[in-house]
Design a protein around this motif. Structure first.
Motif, PDB file in Angstrom:
ATOM      1  N   SER A 108      46.320 -50.009  57.370  1.00  0.00           N
ATOM      2  CA  SER A 108      47.034 -51.047  56.603  1.00  0.00           C
ATOM      3  C   SER A 108      48.392 -50.571  56.101  1.00  0.00           C
ATOM      4  CB  SER A 108      46.191 -51.530  55.409  1.00  0.00           C
ATOM      5  OG  SER A 108      44.955 -52.049  55.856  1.00  0.00           O
ATOM      6  N   TRP A 144      51.800 -55.010  63.348  1.00  0.00           N
ATOM      7  CA  TRP A 144      51.228 -54.890  62.009  1.00  0.00           C
ATOM      8  C   TRP A 144      52.326 -54.950  60.944  1.00  0.00           C
ATOM      9  CZ3 TRP A 144      49.876 -50.692  65.432  1.00  0.00           C
ATOM     10  CH2 TRP A 144      50.779 -49.621  65.413  1.00  0.00           C
ATOM     11  N   PRO A 180      48.423 -57.906  55.982  1.00  0.00           N
ATOM     12  CA  PRO A 180      47.401 -57.380  56.912  1.00  0.00           C
ATOM     13  C   PRO A 180      46.448 -58.448  57.441  1.00  0.00           C
ATOM     14  CG  PRO A 180      46.856 -56.793  54.656  1.00  0.00           C
ATOM     15  CD  PRO A 180      48.209 -57.433  54.604  1.00  0.00           C
ATOM     16  N   GLN A 181      46.254 -59.535  56.721  1.00  0.00           N
ATOM     17  CA  GLN A 181      45.298 -60.547  57.145  1.00  0.00           C
ATOM     18  C   GLN A 181      45.743 -61.279  58.408  1.00  0.00           C
ATOM     19  OE1 GLN A 181      42.269 -60.916  55.979  1.00  0.00           O
ATOM     20  NE2 GLN A 181      42.692 -59.196  54.573  1.00  0.00           N
ATOM     21  N   GLU A 222      52.298 -54.132  56.723  1.00  0.00           N
ATOM     22  CA  GLU A 222      51.507 -53.726  55.560  1.00  0.00           C
ATOM     23  C   GLU A 222      51.545 -54.768  54.440  1.00  0.00           C
ATOM     24  OE1 GLU A 222      54.935 -50.945  53.438  1.00  0.00           O
ATOM     25  OE2 GLU A 222      53.223 -50.018  54.440  1.00  0.00           O
ATOM     26  N   TRP A 252      42.927 -49.394  61.602  1.00  0.00           N
ATOM     27  CA  TRP A 252      44.311 -49.394  61.094  1.00  0.00           C
ATOM     28  C   TRP A 252      44.254 -49.148  59.592  1.00  0.00           C
ATOM     29  CZ3 TRP A 252      47.067 -54.072  58.850  1.00  0.00           C
ATOM     30  CH2 TRP A 252      48.392 -53.765  58.516  1.00  0.00           C
ATOM     31  N   THR A 257      39.367 -55.335  60.930  1.00  0.00           N
ATOM     32  CA  THR A 257      40.258 -54.562  60.050  1.00  0.00           C
ATOM     33  C   THR A 257      40.131 -53.062  60.286  1.00  0.00           C
ATOM     34  OG1 THR A 257      38.592 -54.470  58.285  1.00  0.00           O
ATOM     35  CG2 THR A 257      40.108 -56.356  58.295  1.00  0.00           C
TER      36      THR A 257
END
Length: 381
Positions: free
Chosen positions: A158, A130, A135-136, A132, A156, A153
């Motif tokens: 983010s 991941w 995120p996509q 931040e 998490w 989504t």
């Protein structure tokens, strides 16, 4: 003068019995003893003496008796024919019944284990990676291996940064109904835990001395530098168990996985039994093994290997330290196997390795020598 009365002629026998009467007469004439026969009158048939009678009584055979005899004969011949066909032994010894053929159970198609491991490994990499700031990217990666319409989504917040370095798919536990659970081990890199950061004693002492001197003019600048500095990173192994299901000809992840621990050590194993060594042969061939390993790391193992042997060279940057131990198993013949403990210098360190080495005897018109035919890493008793 009166004429003598004529003797009445005997009544002739029935035509069917005449042959039997004639046979009796012939039999009587052949038997011993005197036979009295009266003179026959002219034109009359001969008469048998009173003492000679037919020795049996002739009777007509009834039709019922004839039928019974024929039936008995038919039954007898039927039994003889049956014995010839089936064998008399089968009447007394019943053969053992044949063994039934093994029943084949159709267990259906096997679970696609390899596909499940591949899908779970790709999903695990996406799940534990991941950023931040992007995120996509994570959400799009998870969507490849989850059912259509799943919100990728969730789960998490983010925040944070983490990267997966190594992915190792492991066991697949089939649960039934085309569902399974796949274990995946991953090496991840991320911020070091706060409680594991080493204390910098020298820096603390220096900060204390600066405070004592009253030099605070750079405090604001240091605070800004700390804000801009990235936290220390660390690598660690993580385990992930991923639920999957086979649907529409492919394997998909059915929901959120769970992080599990990775064992710190392996289980106990049986101690291998000690093997007898041929000390004399080991001393005789130690130089052969040392020469081979010295050429092994330099890329020239074929120059000292046995004819026809195919032994790839080791990676560059390795040099032989020493042969710590060389022991040959008891045996004989043209092929012998031994264990070599070798130290290598690589990457600025010295590491110890164990090899199983096969030697073969090579003969020529001038000499006979032993050469390495095979080499395998690791010792398996």
């Amino acid at each position: 003068m009166a004429q003598p009365s004529a003797t009445p002629a005997p009544t002739p026998a029935p035509a069917g019995l005449q042959q039997w009467t004639d046979a009796a007469a012939r039999l009587q004439s052949q038997s011993p003893g005197p036979t009295r026969t009266e003179p026959a009158a002219p034109g009359s048939a001969p008469r048998t003496a009173p003492g000679s009678q037919v020795p049996w009584k002739i009777e007509d055979e009834k039709s019922g008796s004839k039928f019974a005899v024929k039936v008995g004969r038919g039954v007898l011949w039927g039994v003889v024919a049956l014995a010839a066909i089936t064998g008399i032994r089968s009447w007394f010894w019943t053969p053992a019944p044949p063994k039934p053929a093994p029943t084949k159970v159709d267990s259906g198609p096997q679970y696609p284990v390899q596909e499940a491991q591949a899908i779970a490994a790709r999903f695990a990499r996406s799940y534990l990676t991941w950023d931040e700031d992007d995120p996509q990217t994570r959400a799009a990666a998870l969507a490849r291996d989850m059912p259509r319409g799943t919100d990728t989504t969730t789960g998490w917040n983010s925040k944070g940064h983490q990267q997966v370095l190594v992915v190792l798919p492991s066991t697949v536990s089939v649960l039934g109904d085309k569902r399974a659970r796949v274990r995946v081990d991953l090496l991840v890199s991320g911020p070091a835990p706060a409680d594991s950061a080493p204390a910098d004693k020298d820096k603390a002492d220096k900060d204390k001395a600066d405070k004592d001197k009253g030099d605070k003019k750079d405090d604001a600048k240091k605070d800004d530098a700390k804000k801009d500095a990235k936290p220390a990173s660390a690598t660690r192994w993580m385990g992930l168990e991923v639920p999957v299901v086979e649907a529409s000809g492919r394997v998909v992840v059915t929901g959120q996985p769970g992080i599990v621990g990775v064992p710190n050590n392996g289980p106990s194993v049986p101690v291998p039994s000690a093997k007898s060594n041929d000390m004399e042969f080991g001393d005789k061939t130690r130089g052969v093994v040392e020469e081979f390993f010295s050429k092994y790391a330099t890329g020239e193992p074929g120059s000292v290997a046995a004819p026809g042997a195919s032994i790839p060279a080791l990676p560059s940057g390795m040099t032989l330290g020493s042969i710590r131990n060389w022991a040959v198993d008891e045996g004989g013949g043209t092929d012998r196997v031994g264990t070599a403990v070798v130290s290598w210098n690589v990457g600025g360190a010295e590491i110890e390795q164990t090899y199983r080495v096969k030697l073969t005897r090579v003969s020529s018109a001038q000499a006979e020598r032993w050469q390495v035919a095979e080499v395998h890493g690791g010792f398996t008793p």
